[in-house]
Design an enzyme around this catalytic site. Structure first.
Site, PDB file in Angstrom:
ATOM      1  N   CYS A 142      -4.385  -2.565  13.359  1.00  0.00           N
ATOM      2  CA  CYS A 142      -5.744  -2.869  12.818  1.00  0.00           C
ATOM      3  C   CYS A 142      -6.428  -3.586  14.134  1.00  0.00           C
ATOM      4  O   CYS A 142      -6.665  -2.773  15.089  1.00  0.00           O
ATOM      5  CB  CYS A 142      -5.764  -4.000  11.714  1.00  0.00           C
ATOM      6  SG  CYS A 142      -7.571  -3.956  11.054  1.00  0.00           S
ATOM      7  N   LYS A 163     -18.738  -3.648   7.561  1.00  0.00           N
ATOM      8  CA  LYS A 163     -17.356  -3.634   7.441  1.00  0.00           C
ATOM      9  C   LYS A 163     -16.839  -2.503   6.515  1.00  0.00           C
ATOM     10  O   LYS A 163     -17.260  -2.336   5.415  1.00  0.00           O
ATOM     11  CB  LYS A 163     -17.015  -4.939   6.729  1.00  0.00           C
ATOM     12  CG  LYS A 163     -15.587  -5.163   6.817  1.00  0.00           C
ATOM     13  CD  LYS A 163     -15.168  -6.649   6.044  1.00  0.00           C
ATOM     14  CE  LYS A 163     -13.769  -6.699   6.159  1.00  0.00           C
ATOM     15  NZ  LYS A 163     -13.203  -8.207   5.552  1.00  0.00           N
ATOM     16  N   SER A 194      -9.498  -2.803   6.329  1.00  0.00           N
ATOM     17  CA  SER A 194     -10.341  -3.916   6.469  1.00  0.00           C
ATOM     18  C   SER A 194     -10.595  -4.335   7.734  1.00  0.00           C
ATOM     19  O   SER A 194     -10.116  -5.180   8.417  1.00  0.00           O
ATOM     20  CB  SER A 194      -9.845  -5.327   5.719  1.00  0.00           C
ATOM     21  OG  SER A 194     -10.521  -6.374   5.420  1.00  0.00           O
ATOM     22  N   HIS A 237      -3.986  -1.269   7.210  1.00  0.00           N
ATOM     23  CA  HIS A 237      -3.410  -2.336   6.917  1.00  0.00           C
ATOM     24  C   HIS A 237      -2.163  -1.920   5.883  1.00  0.00           C
ATOM     25  O   HIS A 237      -2.101  -2.097   4.774  1.00  0.00           O
ATOM     26  CB  HIS A 237      -3.989  -3.509   6.398  1.00  0.00           C
ATOM     27  CG  HIS A 237      -4.704  -4.403   7.209  1.00  0.00           C
ATOM     28  ND1 HIS A 237      -3.892  -5.228   8.503  1.00  0.00           N
ATOM     29  CD2 HIS A 237      -6.070  -4.045   7.598  1.00  0.00           C
ATOM     30  CE1 HIS A 237      -4.820  -5.941   8.915  1.00  0.00           C
ATOM     31  NE2 HIS A 237      -6.089  -5.265   8.705  1.00  0.00           N
ATOM     32  N   GLU A 239       0.665  -2.804   5.459  1.00  0.00           N
ATOM     33  CA  GLU A 239       1.576  -4.197   4.999  1.00  0.00           C
ATOM     34  C   GLU A 239       1.127  -4.812   3.717  1.00  0.00           C
ATOM     35  O   GLU A 239       1.252  -5.430   3.302  1.00  0.00           O
ATOM     36  CB  GLU A 239       1.687  -5.040   6.043  1.00  0.00           C
ATOM     37  CG  GLU A 239       0.704  -5.764   6.503  1.00  0.00           C
ATOM     38  CD  GLU A 239      -0.769  -5.269   7.445  1.00  0.00           C
ATOM     39  OE1 GLU A 239      -1.477  -6.053   7.768  1.00  0.00           O
ATOM     40  OE2 GLU A 239      -0.501  -3.982   7.625  1.00  0.00           O
ATOM     41  N   ARG A 251     -13.321 -14.233  -1.016  1.00  0.00           N
ATOM     42  CA  ARG A 251     -13.429 -15.167   0.179  1.00  0.00           C
ATOM     43  C   ARG A 251     -14.905 -14.855   0.741  1.00  0.00           C
ATOM     44  O   ARG A 251     -15.832 -15.958   1.058  1.00  0.00           O
ATOM     45  CB  ARG A 251     -12.587 -15.242   1.356  1.00  0.00           C
ATOM     46  CG  ARG A 251     -12.652 -15.841   2.550  1.00  0.00           C
ATOM     47  CD  ARG A 251     -11.915 -15.316   3.833  1.00  0.00           C
ATOM     48  NE  ARG A 251     -12.443 -14.041   4.029  1.00  0.00           N
ATOM     49  CZ  ARG A 251     -11.618 -13.172   4.662  1.00  0.00           C
ATOM     50  NH1 ARG A 251     -10.570 -13.452   5.187  1.00  0.00           N
ATOM     51  NH2 ARG A 251     -12.190 -11.903   4.771  1.00  0.00           N
TER      52      ARG A 251
END
Length: 318
Positions: A142, A163, A194, A237, A239, A251
């Site tokens: 990333c 985003k 992300s 990502h 992971e 968030r």
């Protein structure tokens, strides 16, 4: 991992054409095996969560992997107990004279920050330059992929207007189908993203000599690598846990950012429903391939004799 069969067995040729790793008897007789030494440079704020995610993917290998954790500096962390960092993480000065089979550089929440404004940018450059002579293969994830492209190719920071968040379909590129990093991949697969960074396949093809291995119509380049496999770039990502994108979304809502709902993540795109995981098998395959073909099959047996010669030997993979 490879299968070992007689050199002249007809199946050997057929399996190689199908992109299956077959090791000759001759090579197997001279092969030495030892644990792999992998360094994880964790740049994420919630270090315990991130280290667990990467350890999970690194565990999916029959080879023993000895993982050491590296922190970028000694500044106090708001999200990780000091005792944890002091106990389990190393400082760069303590390992810089050593060699490692692999290095993973994680992402970081710095998508809207210019490189020169990153407080540890010079230190990160030092580590990445050190890796050129001390690490067999480095995996950039990333934000780290963007940082690695800046360091290796002097590419400018390119930022999306909005985003990118969600789980997207990708396709492997046929012209690189024999690349061992893609072994076992389906023609199309899902992976989470992300990020604000923009990785256009056209831009990378024009300004680098990277093999662009997988792309998405929406997310752009997902997987690319140098031809010697010493540098591998993953822009998403793989992971991530099942709730990581959800926690980021909650968030951002709490901070009044009015984020878009992560794409293709919640059933019916409804954030009140339980998200489902659709990328786990791909993540395990990607990390298993990196460990095997970019690290294990390339690294010198004696890390004390690390040299460029380790990357010019004949390889049955090719």
């Amino acid at each position: 991992m490879p299968i070992k069969i007689p050199d002249q067995l007809p199946a050997a040729s057929t399996l190689r054409q199908e992109n299956i790793f077959v090791m000759s008897e001759t090579r197997a007789e001279s092969q030495n095996i030892r644990p792999l030494k992998v360094l994880l440079l964790n740049l994420m704020p919630k270090k315990i969560e991130t280290e667990t995610q990467f350890m999970r993917l690194l565990s999916n290998s029959p080879i023993q992997v000895d993982v050491e954790l590296l922190r970028i500096d000694d500044r106090p962390s708001k999200n990780t107990p000091t005792e944890h960092l002091d106990t389990f993480y190393r400082q760069f000065q303590g390992i810089r004279e050593r060699n490692f089979d692999g290095l993973i550089v994680t992402g970081a929440p710095l998508g809207l920050v210019q490189f020169e404004d990153v407080i540890y940018w010079e230190h990160l450059q030092d580590i990445m330059n050190w890796a050129k002579d001390h690490v067999t293969s480095t995996l950039y994830v990333c934000w780290a992929a963007q940082a690695g492209l800046k360091l290796l190719y002097d590419l400018p920071k390119k930022t999306r207007k909005e985003k990118l968040s969600g789980v997207y379909w990708h396709k492997t590129h046929k012209e690189h189908s024999k690349n061992p990093i893609l072994r076992g991949f389906d023609d199309s697969f899902l992976a989470p993203h992300s990020r604000y960074a923009d990785f256009s396949p056209e831009f990378l093809a024009e300004h680098t000599d990277l093999d662009i291995l997988a792309t998405s119509a929406t997310a752009g380049t997902y997987l690319a690598a140098t031809k010697d496999k010493r540098n591998v770039f993953v822009t998403g990502h793989p992971e991530y846990d099942s709730h990581t994108l959800h926690n980021e979304y909650v968030r951002d809502v709490g901070e009044g950012m009015e984020p878009t709902v992560p794409s293709n993540y919640y059933p019916d795109d409804d954030p009140t429903q339980e998200p489902y995981v659709s990328w786990r098998s791909h993540g395990h395959m990607l990390f298993a391939n990196w460990l095997n073909y970019c690290v294990y099959q390339q690294t010198p047996y004696d890390l004390d004799h690390f040299s460029e010669s380790a990357f010019t030997k004949d390889d049955d993979d090719e």
